[in-house]
Design a protein around this motif. Structure first.
Motif, mmCIF file in Angstrom:
data_model
loop_
_atom_site.group_PDB
_atom_site.id
_atom_site.type_symbol
_atom_site.label_atom_id
_atom_site.label_comp_id
_atom_site.label_asym_id
_atom_site.label_seq_id
_atom_site.Cartn_x
_atom_site.Cartn_y
_atom_site.Cartn_z
ATOM 1 N N PRO A 298 0.812 -1.230 0.000
ATOM 2 C CA PRO A 298 0.000 0.000 0.000
ATOM 3 C C PRO A 298 0.843 1.276 0.000
ATOM 4 O O PRO A 298 0.521 2.239 -0.715
ATOM 5 C CB PRO A 298 -0.827 -0.122 1.270
ATOM 6 C CG PRO A 298 -0.945 -1.595 1.498
ATOM 7 C CD PRO A 298 0.364 -2.168 1.042
ATOM 8 N N LYS A 299 1.925 1.286 0.758
ATOM 9 C CA LYS A 299 2.730 2.496 0.848
ATOM 10 C C LYS A 299 3.396 2.797 -0.500
ATOM 11 O O LYS A 299 3.408 3.949 -0.964
ATOM 12 C CB LYS A 299 3.795 2.326 1.925
ATOM 13 C CG LYS A 299 4.573 3.599 2.220
ATOM 14 C CD LYS A 299 5.511 3.398 3.398
ATOM 15 C CE LYS A 299 6.269 4.682 3.717
ATOM 16 N NZ LYS A 299 7.187 4.511 4.886
ATOM 17 N N LYS A 300 3.942 1.761 -1.146
ATOM 18 C CA LYS A 300 4.588 1.965 -2.443
ATOM 19 C C LYS A 300 3.581 2.393 -3.497
ATOM 20 O O LYS A 300 3.868 3.276 -4.326
ATOM 21 C CB LYS A 300 5.295 0.679 -2.887
ATOM 22 C CG LYS A 300 6.055 0.835 -4.196
ATOM 23 C CD LYS A 300 6.858 -0.402 -4.564
ATOM 24 C CE LYS A 300 7.644 -0.186 -5.843
ATOM 25 N NZ LYS A 300 8.461 -1.368 -6.209
ATOM 26 N N LEU A 301 2.396 1.771 -3.465
ATOM 27 C CA LEU A 301 1.350 2.139 -4.417
ATOM 28 C C LEU A 301 0.956 3.597 -4.249
ATOM 29 O O LEU A 301 0.804 4.343 -5.232
ATOM 30 C CB LEU A 301 0.130 1.228 -4.230
ATOM 31 C CG LEU A 301 -1.065 1.494 -5.149
ATOM 32 C CD1 LEU A 301 -0.677 1.253 -6.607
ATOM 33 C CD2 LEU A 301 -2.249 0.597 -4.782
ATOM 34 N N SER A 302 0.811 4.042 -2.998
ATOM 35 C CA SER A 302 0.440 5.440 -2.736
ATOM 36 C C SER A 302 1.501 6.395 -3.243
ATOM 37 O O SER A 302 1.185 7.440 -3.843
ATOM 38 C CB SER A 302 0.214 5.642 -1.233
ATOM 39 O OG SER A 302 -0.893 4.882 -0.791
ATOM 40 N N HIS A 303 2.771 6.044 -3.040
ATOM 41 C CA HIS A 303 3.850 6.904 -3.517
ATOM 42 C C HIS A 303 3.845 6.997 -5.043
ATOM 43 O O HIS A 303 4.096 8.077 -5.610
ATOM 44 C CB HIS A 303 5.201 6.361 -3.042
ATOM 45 C CG HIS A 303 5.461 6.630 -1.584
ATOM 46 N ND1 HIS A 303 6.400 5.932 -0.850
ATOM 47 C CD2 HIS A 303 4.892 7.515 -0.711
ATOM 48 C CE1 HIS A 303 6.403 6.376 0.394
ATOM 49 N NE2 HIS A 303 5.486 7.334 0.502
ATOM 50 N N ILE A 305 1.245 6.709 -7.045
ATOM 51 C CA ILE A 305 0.109 7.510 -7.491
ATOM 52 C C ILE A 305 0.354 8.989 -7.215
ATOM 53 O O ILE A 305 0.001 9.865 -8.020
ATOM 54 C CB ILE A 305 -1.192 7.015 -6.816
ATOM 55 C CG1 ILE A 305 -1.531 5.622 -7.369
ATOM 56 C CG2 ILE A 305 -2.334 7.986 -7.061
ATOM 57 C CD1 ILE A 305 -2.683 4.954 -6.665
ATOM 58 N N GLU A 306 0.988 9.270 -6.079
ATOM 59 C CA GLU A 306 1.312 10.666 -5.759
ATOM 60 C C GLU A 306 2.279 11.258 -6.783
ATOM 61 O O GLU A 306 2.303 12.475 -6.998
ATOM 62 C CB GLU A 306 1.930 10.739 -4.362
ATOM 63 C CG GLU A 306 0.918 10.494 -3.233
ATOM 64 C CD GLU A 306 1.593 10.348 -1.873
ATOM 65 O OE1 GLU A 306 2.835 10.529 -1.814
ATOM 66 O OE2 GLU A 306 0.897 10.043 -0.892
ATOM 67 N N GLU A 371 -5.291 7.568 -10.626
ATOM 68 C CA GLU A 371 -5.183 8.244 -9.336
ATOM 69 C C GLU A 371 -6.232 7.770 -8.335
ATOM 70 O O GLU A 371 -6.088 7.990 -7.125
ATOM 71 C CB GLU A 371 -5.290 9.759 -9.523
ATOM 72 C CG GLU A 371 -6.604 10.242 -10.105
ATOM 73 C CD GLU A 371 -6.635 11.760 -10.270
ATOM 74 O OE1 GLU A 371 -5.585 12.394 -9.991
ATOM 75 O OE2 GLU A 371 -7.685 12.301 -10.666
ATOM 76 N N GLU A 372 -7.281 7.099 -8.822
ATOM 77 C CA GLU A 372 -8.290 6.529 -7.928
ATOM 78 C C GLU A 372 -7.929 5.105 -7.483
ATOM 79 O O GLU A 372 -8.726 4.437 -6.841
ATOM 80 C CB GLU A 372 -9.663 6.524 -8.616
ATOM 81 C CG GLU A 372 -10.217 7.904 -8.918
ATOM 82 C CD GLU A 372 -11.608 7.838 -9.541
ATOM 83 O OE1 GLU A 372 -12.054 6.722 -9.919
ATOM 84 O OE2 GLU A 372 -12.254 8.898 -9.647
ATOM 85 N N LYS A 373 -6.745 4.634 -7.873
ATOM 86 C CA LYS A 373 -6.269 3.283 -7.586
ATOM 87 C C LYS A 373 -7.103 2.211 -8.281
ATOM 88 O O LYS A 373 -7.113 1.060 -7.882
ATOM 89 C CB LYS A 373 -6.222 3.011 -6.071
ATOM 90 C CG LYS A 373 -5.268 3.898 -5.308
ATOM 91 C CD LYS A 373 -5.196 3.498 -3.826
ATOM 92 C CE LYS A 373 -4.227 4.401 -3.076
ATOM 93 N NZ LYS A 373 -4.143 4.040 -1.636
#
Length: 451
Positions: A298-303, A305-306, A371-373
């Motif tokens: 989750p953390k890598k995915l969020s980075h 997308i950011e 960006e909405e995953k």
């Protein structure tokens, strides 16, 4: 008792009539009956008997050959060529190469060079021997005597397998193969075998020249015509090639069914099972990787997308692009808002979270999130080897062709959403459009038996 006597009288009379009949006619009828047994096997047997077909055919062949021993026709002047041809054709009924068949058919064409059918059978013999050059010579040698469908369609087949010195030569062979197959069909539009080979020729054209969906549709149309013929639709290779076309049309459920049909008709042939299992595994991988967003933490995915930045949309960042001096508007939309089919004047933008391994690497497939995953599979055709994307790349896809397939198969529930990209040069990767050096044609991977 009288019935038994009557039956014996009838049998004796029939045998007497056959003795009086021209031996060549007797043998011709026997060989025709042998081929009818092979080609119409499933009219008298269930699909469950497919595993016995080859053994049953061997028994019929043995009985047919015994009749040649009874008819010493080779001692009759003027009949040796036809005798050798018929016996060679009988031996040629099985899929394996039999040296005696080559020997007999070679004698037949030497004795009677204008014996068209013998040239075609000899060509088939060389084909089974994997002597492509000699097979081609036989089919070409038959054509001056008569433009016939068997020579023409077999030439189409041979040209697709003939080694080529360059890609240009390979393309030329494929084009000639399509034309030969078309001519064969024109000579007899009811012959399913000719339609099958035309479908194969179009399929080879799709892979060798350009991966154009219109060519795939021509291939599928030819296979549909072939299925109208009771003989052609009993051949496993028809369904194998149809399945390959359906696979690249991304008609996955129909492709799996066609592979299964090919396997049912010939359980001894491993290619349909292998391709069926490969496709099934590939579909499971696509679904799992999309559901798990490439199994990224989750953390890598969020980075990732950011890090999405519209400047990485390159020429599409201003919401338009130029085509033939016309400005085409592009609205950036979420993946979840895509509609089935072409999404005109729309564009999606996201990050690559994984790519999906495939045995033949056609198409190149990866998963991307916006960006909405929201995650979707992307299938890219005509992409040069080694020119794919990597995890973390930013991807822009203008006017995406979107499909959503939900189906059940073999105790599995599939729900696959994907974007199909026919021309990779429309993609923008990390702000740059792919160039023509990154576009190429794929190779068709298939067994010679499937032709």
């Amino acid at each position: 008792m009288s019935t038994i006597i009557d039956d014996k009288v009838v049998a004796s009379a029939k045998a007497y009539d056959e003795m009086k009949e021209d031996p060549i006619i007797v043998l011709t009828k026997s060989v025709d009956a042998l081929y009818h047994f092979r080609d119409h096997y499933f009219e008298n047997h269930s699909i469950e008997d497919a595993k016995n077909k080859n053994d049953d055919l061997e028994v019929e062949l043995k009985d047919t050959l015994a009749k040649f021993d009874e008819c010493k026709v080779y001692e009759i002047d003027g009949s040796r060529a036809k005798y050798y041809y018929l016996k060679g054709k009988a031996l040629n009924v099985v899929e394996r190469f039999i040296p005696q068949a080559e020997e007999l058919l070679s004698k037949a064409v030497k004795l009677e060079p204008k014996l068209l059918d013998a040239w075609n059978e000899l060509g088939e013999c060389y084909w089974k021997k994997n002597d492509i050059k000699q097979a081609k010579n036989c089919f070409l040698g038959a054509l001056p005597h008569e433009r016939n469908k068997v020579s023409l369609r077999n030439l189409s087949m041979v040209l697709r397998q003939e080694p080529a010195e360059s890609h240009e030569q390979r393309v030329e062979n494929i084009k000639k193969g399509v034309n030969y197959a078309k001519e064969a069909v024109a000579l007899d539009t009811s012959d399913g075998q000719s339609w099958t080979i035309l479908g194969n020729a179009y399929l080879a054209s799709y892979f060798t020249i350009i991966q154009n969906p219109a060519v795939l549709r021509l291939s599928m149309s030819a296979y549909a015509q072939a299925e109208k013929d009771i003989v052609a639709r009993s051949k496993s290779y028809l369904y194998f090639n149809k399945a390959m076309a359906l696979k690249y049309q991304e008609e996955y459920k129909l492709a799996l069914d066609a592979f299964q049909r090919a396997l049912s008709l010939d359980p001894s042939w491993s290619d349909p099972r292998n391709k069926h299992d490969e496709l099934l595994k590939n579909l499971k991988d696509i679904q799992n990787l999309c559901e798990k967003r490439g199994y990224l933490k989750p953390k890598k995915l969020s980075h990732m997308i950011e890090a999405l930045d519209k400047k990485h949309m390159g020429p599409y960042k201003n919401g338009s692009y130029t085509f033939h001096n016309q400005t085409i508007k592009l609205d950036l939309i979420p993946i979840r808002n895509l509609k089935q089919g072409v999404n005109t004047e729309k564009i999606v933008f996201g990050k690559v979270v994984c790519w999906i391994r495939s045995v033949d690497m056609v198409p190149f497939t990866f998963c991307m999130v916006d960006e909405e995953k929201y995650c979707v599979a992307v299938t890219v055709y005509n992409l040069a080897e080694g020119r794919g994307v990597v995890v973390g790349d930013s991807i822009s896809i203008p006017e995406p062709f979107f499909t959503h397939q939900k189906f059940s198969y073999s105790d599995h529930e599939f729900d696959i959403q994907s974007i199909r990209v026919e021309v990779p040069t429309v993609l923008v990767v990390n702000g740059r459009k792919l160039n023509r050096n990154q576009q190429a044609c794929a190779r068709l991977l298939s067994s010679t038996r499937s032709d």
